[in-house]
Scaffold this motif. Structure first.
Motif, PDB file in Angstrom:
ATOM      1  N   SER A  92      -5.275   9.523   4.732  1.00 37.95           N
ATOM      2  CA  SER A  92      -5.055   9.227   6.148  1.00 37.95           C
ATOM      3  C   SER A  92      -5.700   7.917   6.569  1.00 37.95           C
ATOM      4  CB  SER A  92      -5.606  10.369   7.015  1.00 37.95           C
ATOM      5  OG  SER A  92      -6.973  10.596   6.732  1.00 37.95           O
ATOM      6  N   THR A  93      -6.538   7.318   5.707  1.00 34.42           N
ATOM      7  CA  THR A  93      -7.148   6.032   6.038  1.00 34.42           C
ATOM      8  C   THR A  93      -6.508   4.874   5.279  1.00 34.42           C
ATOM      9  OG1 THR A  93      -8.837   6.343   4.324  1.00 34.42           O
ATOM     10  CG2 THR A  93      -9.370   7.116   6.545  1.00 34.42           C
ATOM     11  N   ARG A  94      -5.463   5.149   4.480  1.00 34.85           N
ATOM     12  CA  ARG A  94      -4.794   4.079   3.725  1.00 34.85           C
ATOM     13  C   ARG A  94      -3.275   4.197   3.843  1.00 34.85           C
ATOM     14  NH1 ARG A  94      -8.946   5.063  -0.393  1.00 34.85           N
ATOM     15  NH2 ARG A  94      -7.480   6.355  -1.557  1.00 34.85           N
ATOM     16  N   ILE A  95      -2.790   4.714   4.934  1.00 32.46           N
ATOM     17  CA  ILE A  95      -1.352   4.944   5.075  1.00 32.46           C
ATOM     18  C   ILE A  95      -0.590   3.630   5.166  1.00 32.46           C
ATOM     19  CG2 ILE A  95       0.427   5.989   6.515  1.00 32.46           C
ATOM     20  CD1 ILE A  95      -1.697   7.975   7.466  1.00 32.46           C
ATOM     21  N   SER A  96      -1.026   2.733   6.034  1.00 28.62           N
ATOM     22  CA  SER A  96      -0.302   1.479   6.257  1.00 28.62           C
ATOM     23  C   SER A  96      -0.335   0.595   5.019  1.00 28.62           C
ATOM     24  CB  SER A  96      -0.902   0.733   7.453  1.00 28.62           C
ATOM     25  OG  SER A  96      -0.967   1.575   8.582  1.00 28.62           O
ATOM     26  N   ARG A  97      -1.471   0.551   4.335  1.00 35.14           N
ATOM     27  CA  ARG A  97      -1.558  -0.263   3.132  1.00 35.14           C
ATOM     28  C   ARG A  97      -0.619   0.251   2.039  1.00 35.14           C
ATOM     29  NH1 ARG A  97      -8.049  -0.716   3.310  1.00 35.14           N
ATOM     30  NH2 ARG A  97      -7.658   1.069   4.684  1.00 35.14           N
ATOM     31  N   ALA A  98      -0.349   1.562   2.032  1.00 40.17           N
ATOM     32  CA  ALA A  98       0.595   2.105   1.057  1.00 40.17           C
ATOM     33  C   ALA A  98       1.993   1.521   1.266  1.00 40.17           C
ATOM     34  CB  ALA A  98       0.641   3.627   1.171  1.00 40.17           C
ATOM     35  N   VAL A  99       2.364   1.259   2.526  1.00 44.45           N
ATOM     36  CA  VAL A  99       3.675   0.671   2.808  1.00 44.45           C
ATOM     37  C   VAL A  99       3.767  -0.722   2.187  1.00 44.45           C
ATOM     38  CG1 VAL A  99       5.249  -0.073   4.630  1.00 44.45           C
ATOM     39  CG2 VAL A  99       3.886   2.001   4.938  1.00 44.45           C
TER      40      VAL A  99
END
Length: 539
Positions: free
Chosen positions: A279-286
């Motif tokens: 939940s703290t790395r969601i955007s970076r996964a994109v």
């Protein structure tokens, strides 16, 4: 471990299974349809077939999602899957009859309906998951199911193209979609029927689509990343046939083998995403997912040989899984639950537009410039945009860390079984209140109009002047009057400075008492307190 925990929740399990079966049917039927299109009209008809699949989806998806928002999404999804099954069976019959254009038309309509599955499923998951971690894990499980389907579907289609007639692949896809419909039927009591409001028309669908699109446009980098990735998918849709049949010389079955490599990579990618995308790395996964799409395409631009092609498609599969987990979780986290279905419809339209434009460009570019240069240039755009989006991704991930209100609500025993969408809504509409030492939060015999969760400090509970309990952070109180429509059954007083989070009677009734699991949890706590009162009274 996280994936096993998700699969232990029946509703999540059926939702993930239905999505996997749906992808198997779509990818298997798509291989057959692409082969038919290429044999009849070459790259030009491939691009035309992509338009046939895409343009109606731009209209059908918002309308169907708008209707599903006004009813039970699981019922609408079942109906859509059943219709797809019938269309694929009809396409198989047309192929037996030797009518290839009718096959492409009917099969394309089935693909149009496929575009509505992920938005409805994405809007359902926040009502099934109870925490951001479970939502992320559910999306990882969905990515795993998609990857497995992307592997199994093309492999099945490739085998059937070798050993049997092409109609067999479409007939099998029809059966698999029917099984997906049965799986969705096992999801019960997830969402309450929406307000039917006025009749859904094209104009109202466009307005509601606009609501979802405006919500998505609050995060422009997300839209840009997803659009360029789907543009690349459109390019790959044309390139995979040209690579397999002409460049690598592997014939029609090669389309299935090469496409299946995305599934192989996707299985590894979804497993990695389940462990790494938190939940703290969601955007970076994109951003990482888009980069993993681009790098293999750059490599194929320099070296268009089978080894690079098969390895590259596997890496693209890894990127696709990571991207899916991040993107679909991110949309569910940043969009209010009341418009989530419409936002996912707009999201799907963006995906369809990207694939359509990419297919059109590839249909013109591949015959003129060659498949290698077309893939290489596309990959360079993806890698550049992914690298430039990292600062945005870091800022958004920081913003998505749950606030104190959300954390306190999730710790509350009466609310811990609520779906994530409901918790986020309550955190947005509730009111934080502060009480001085000795101040009454509620008084026995008074009218009850709200439910409180202790955020900090302590509260003393007394009944008929006798102290019966002391509550600390995460404890909830006030549900008895709301559930049973009676006056307050106890007095609650602040011990030192006390901060609570108050939820109104209306919101409590709709989002807590109206949810089966949460209502059972609240009733259990209320019963425990009533029994404790009886035991004290009998002494």
């Amino acid at each position: 471990m996280r994936l096993r925990a998700v699969m232990a929740v029946p509703s999540l399990r059926w939702s993930v299974l239905a999505w996997g079966l749906s992808v198997i049917a779509e990818t298997a039927s798509l291989v057959v349809l692409l082969v038919v299109a290429y044999e009849v009209g070459g790259p030009g008809l491939l691009a035309g077939f992509s338009i046939l699949r895409a343009v109606p989806a731009l209209i059908v998806t918002p309308v169907v999602i708008g209707w599903s928002d006004r009813g039970r999404r699981e019922s609408w999804l079942t109906a859509v899957l059943a219709t797809r099954s019938g269309l694929l069976a009809l396409a198989a019959a047309f192929l037996v009859a030797g009518a290839p254009m009718a096959v492409l038309l009917v099969g394309g309509l089935a693909s149009v309906l496929f575009s509505t599955h992920r938005p409805m499923s994405g809007a359902l998951l926040p009502h099934l998951a109870t925490s951001p971690a479970q939502l992320t894990a559910a999306n990882a499980a969905s990515a795993f199911a998609e990857s497995a389907g992307t592997l199994a579907g093309p492999v099945l289609a490739g085998v059937l193209l070798v050993v049997g007639p092409p109609p067999l692949g479409l007939a099998l896809a029809a059966v698999v979609v029917g099984a997906a419909a049965v799986a969705v039927r096992r999801i019960h009591d997830v969402t309450s029927p929406g307000d039917p409001g006025s009749a859904m028309t094209l104009a109202s669908a466009i307005r509601e689509f606009g609501v979802g699109l405006r919500a998505l446009l609050q995060e422009p980098p997300l839209i840009a990343l997803v659009f360029v990735q789907t543009f690349a998918r459109g390019v790959l849709l044309i390139a995979v046939v040209v690579l397999a049949v002409d460049t690598f010389g592997q014939g029609d079955p090669g389309v299935g083998w090469l496409t299946a490599m995305m599934g192989v990579g996707g299985l590894a990618g979804s497993a990695a995403a389940a462990a790494l995308v938190t939940s703290t790395r969601i955007s970076r996964a994109v951003a990482v997912g888009v980069a993993l799409w681009g790098l293999p395409m750059v490599a194929l631009g320099f070296l268009t040989v089978p080894a690079v092609g098969y390895l590259g498609f596997a890496i693209i599969g890894v990127g696709n899984a990571v991207l899916d987990v991040g993107a679909f979780t991110l949309v569910a986290r940043v969009i209010p639950p009341t418009i989530l279905g419409r936002a996912f419809a707009a999201f799907e339209v963006i995906l369809v537009l990207g694939v359509t434009i990419g297919s059109l460009v590839a249909g013109l570019a591949v015959p003129k410039f060659g498949v290698g240069p077309s893939l290489g240039l596309t990959g360079c755009v993806l890698v550049t945009l992914a690298a430039g989006s990292i600062p945005w991704a870091r800022r958004l991930d920081t913003r998505l860390i749950p606030g104190d209100n959300v954390s306190a609500l999730r710790e509350c025993r009466q609310l811990d079984s609520l779906p994530l969408a409901a918790v986020d809504h309550l955190a947005a509409v509730g009111v934080e209140r502060t009480f001085a030492d000795g101040e009454d939060v509620m008084v026995q015999g008074a009218v009850g109009d709200d439910f409180h969760v202790v955020m900090s400090g302590r509260a003393r509970v007394s009944r008929n002047g006798t102290m019966v309990a002391e509550l600390g952070p995460g404890s909830g109180f006030g549900e008895m009057a709301l559930l049973r429509q009676v006056p307050r059954t106890a007095t609650v007083t602040a011990v030192g400075e006390l901060t609570t989070f108050a939820i109104s009677r209306l919101d409590f009734t709709v989002f807590v008492a109206g949810h089966p699991s949460a209502a059972a949890a609240v009733a259990h706590v209320a019963q425990e307190r009533a029994l404790a009162d009886e035991r004290r009274g009998s002494r």
